[in-house]
Write a protein that holds these residues in place. Sequence first.
Motif, PDB file in Angstrom:
ATOM      1  N   HIS A 137      37.514 -32.473 104.311  1.00 40.68           N
ATOM      2  CA  HIS A 137      37.825 -31.145 103.788  1.00 40.68           C
ATOM      3  C   HIS A 137      39.320 -30.840 103.832  1.00 40.68           C
ATOM      4  O   HIS A 137      39.882 -30.316 102.862  1.00 40.68           O
ATOM      5  CB  HIS A 137      37.054 -30.082 104.577  1.00 40.68           C
ATOM      6  N   PRO A 177      29.009 -30.992 101.124  1.00 42.67           N
ATOM      7  CA  PRO A 177      28.154 -31.738 102.052  1.00 42.67           C
ATOM      8  C   PRO A 177      28.414 -33.242 101.981  1.00 42.67           C
ATOM      9  O   PRO A 177      28.503 -33.823 100.899  1.00 42.67           O
ATOM     10  CB  PRO A 177      26.740 -31.404 101.561  1.00 42.67           C
ATOM     11  N   GLY A 178      28.558 -33.842 103.145  1.00 47.21           N
ATOM     12  CA  GLY A 178      28.820 -35.282 103.215  1.00 47.21           C
ATOM     13  C   GLY A 178      30.291 -35.624 103.268  1.00 47.21           C
ATOM     14  O   GLY A 178      30.666 -36.761 103.592  1.00 47.21           O
ATOM     15  N   GLU A 180      32.570 -33.454 104.896  1.00 48.44           N
ATOM     16  CA  GLU A 180      33.144 -32.476 105.830  1.00 48.44           C
ATOM     17  C   GLU A 180      34.407 -33.007 106.511  1.00 48.44           C
ATOM     18  O   GLU A 180      35.364 -32.259 106.724  1.00 48.44           O
ATOM     19  CB  GLU A 180      32.114 -32.086 106.890  1.00 48.44           C
ATOM     20  N   GLY A 218      24.885 -25.452  99.785  1.00 46.62           N
ATOM     21  CA  GLY A 218      25.730 -26.632  99.681  1.00 46.62           C
ATOM     22  C   GLY A 218      26.726 -26.482  98.562  1.00 46.62           C
ATOM     23  O   GLY A 218      26.608 -27.128  97.516  1.00 46.62           O
ATOM     24  N   HIS A 219      27.728 -25.643  98.778  1.00 43.96           N
ATOM     25  CA  HIS A 219      28.754 -25.393  97.754  1.00 43.96           C
ATOM     26  C   HIS A 219      29.945 -24.732  98.438  1.00 43.96           C
ATOM     27  O   HIS A 219      29.871 -24.341  99.601  1.00 43.96           O
ATOM     28  CB  HIS A 219      28.206 -24.487  96.646  1.00 43.96           C
ATOM     29  N   THR A 220      31.041 -24.596  97.688  1.00 47.21           N
ATOM     30  CA  THR A 220      32.230 -23.940  98.231  1.00 47.21           C
ATOM     31  C   THR A 220      32.333 -22.488  97.785  1.00 47.21           C
ATOM     32  O   THR A 220      33.165 -21.747  98.299  1.00 47.21           O
ATOM     33  CB  THR A 220      33.512 -24.673  97.797  1.00 47.21           C
ATOM     34  N   GLN A 267      28.179 -34.167  95.746  1.00 50.02           N
ATOM     35  CA  GLN A 267      29.604 -34.145  96.055  1.00 50.02           C
ATOM     36  C   GLN A 267      30.448 -34.099  94.780  1.00 50.02           C
ATOM     37  O   GLN A 267      31.396 -33.303  94.673  1.00 50.02           O
ATOM     38  CB  GLN A 267      30.013 -35.377  96.880  1.00 50.02           C
ATOM     39  N   ALA A 284      21.822 -21.700 103.964  1.00 51.30           N
ATOM     40  CA  ALA A 284      23.020 -22.531 103.900  1.00 51.30           C
ATOM     41  C   ALA A 284      23.113 -23.090 102.483  1.00 51.30           C
ATOM     42  O   ALA A 284      22.220 -23.807 102.026  1.00 51.30           O
ATOM     43  CB  ALA A 284      22.954 -23.654 104.932  1.00 51.30           C
ATOM     44  N   MET A 341      28.670 -24.220 102.788  1.00 49.21           N
ATOM     45  CA  MET A 341      28.894 -25.408 103.605  1.00 49.21           C
ATOM     46  C   MET A 341      30.038 -26.279 103.103  1.00 49.21           C
ATOM     47  O   MET A 341      30.337 -27.312 103.700  1.00 49.21           O
ATOM     48  CB  MET A 341      27.606 -26.244 103.676  1.00 49.21           C
ATOM     49  N   HIS A 377      32.697 -20.275 107.066  1.00 48.66           N
ATOM     50  CA  HIS A 377      31.581 -20.542 106.162  1.00 48.66           C
ATOM     51  C   HIS A 377      30.828 -19.280 105.741  1.00 48.66           C
ATOM     52  O   HIS A 377      30.152 -19.283 104.717  1.00 48.66           O
ATOM     53  CB  HIS A 377      30.592 -21.507 106.831  1.00 48.66           C
TER      54      HIS A 377
END
Length: 319
Positions: free
Chosen positions: A24, A18-19, A21, A175-177, A272, A173, A15, A90
């Motif tokens: 990005h 997160p927070g 987006e 929450g990381h890159t 984050q 999902a 994702m 994603h």
Amino acid sequence: MSNSTHFHPDYFLLMGIPGLEDSHLLISIPFSIMYFLSLLGNSIMVLVISTHESLHQPMYIFLMMLALTDVFLSSTTVPKTLSIFWFGSHEISFTGCLTQVFFIHFNFATESGILLAMAYGRYYAICHPLTYSSSITGSFIRKVAIMVLIRSLCTITPFVFLLKRLPFQKSIAIGHTYCEHMSVARMATANIMVNVVYGMVIASSLSGVDMILIVVSYTIIVSAVLRLPSSEARYKAFNTCVSHICVITLFYIPAFFSFIAHRVGHKYISLQFHIIFANLYVLVPPMMNPIIYGVRTKEIRQRAMPMLGRLVTGGFQNS
């Protein structure tokens, strides 16, 4: 636990941050610049050392190994991260995710072993200068490289199997890159204590021991340098170690911060900040290492500047 949860999904969804987006695209600008500088600097380092026979010496061979490892480390994660930021790509397959987990930790373990080998080389050069050339040979370096790779392979491969044994939900999902061992393990629908314990054991017995041995070697080096009669000799000896100490600091401090944050810091550190820091960890050291060695090592600087100049000139001419 129902049988429906005992399977591996076809893919995960990374994702990003997160927070954040909406930011990005903006965040991708410094990330892409650092990645480009990392590829450029380390590629020049490899080309300079490999094409100049005068640099085919132990210290420079170790630098070339470090540069190659840095390229692999950043390239394991950054392209996927940028594809998330730029194109909203994603999806990552389950196999691709485990492959990324393996190479992230494999490259980290390999770089830790190379830094330890470089510290040993500095110790031998300063404390045993008369036998340095006969002890730290090409054959010795090849043996060290093979041992480092085997050690990394044997200690990191279990991460893949520890994740593969876990059941996951149908839709995951993250929450990381990118896929990191603990970020993936936390998505499982089973107890992950084995993953946590093994990760801690490896971090302490591999990188932790490497760092302790590096500290011990430099303690001995400093003690030996302070006993040198000439202030000029002491300055020269210290100067040869400064670059390596800077690289070690850049490598280990962010790595252990990320390790602690994954296990206990998630309660006190925002998600984050953790994800951004995890990305900087695979970007900043690979970017800074060639700059540090290029600036502080005269032999590399003298050969790298003309090569960099030709690249810049050629770029302008092509444009």
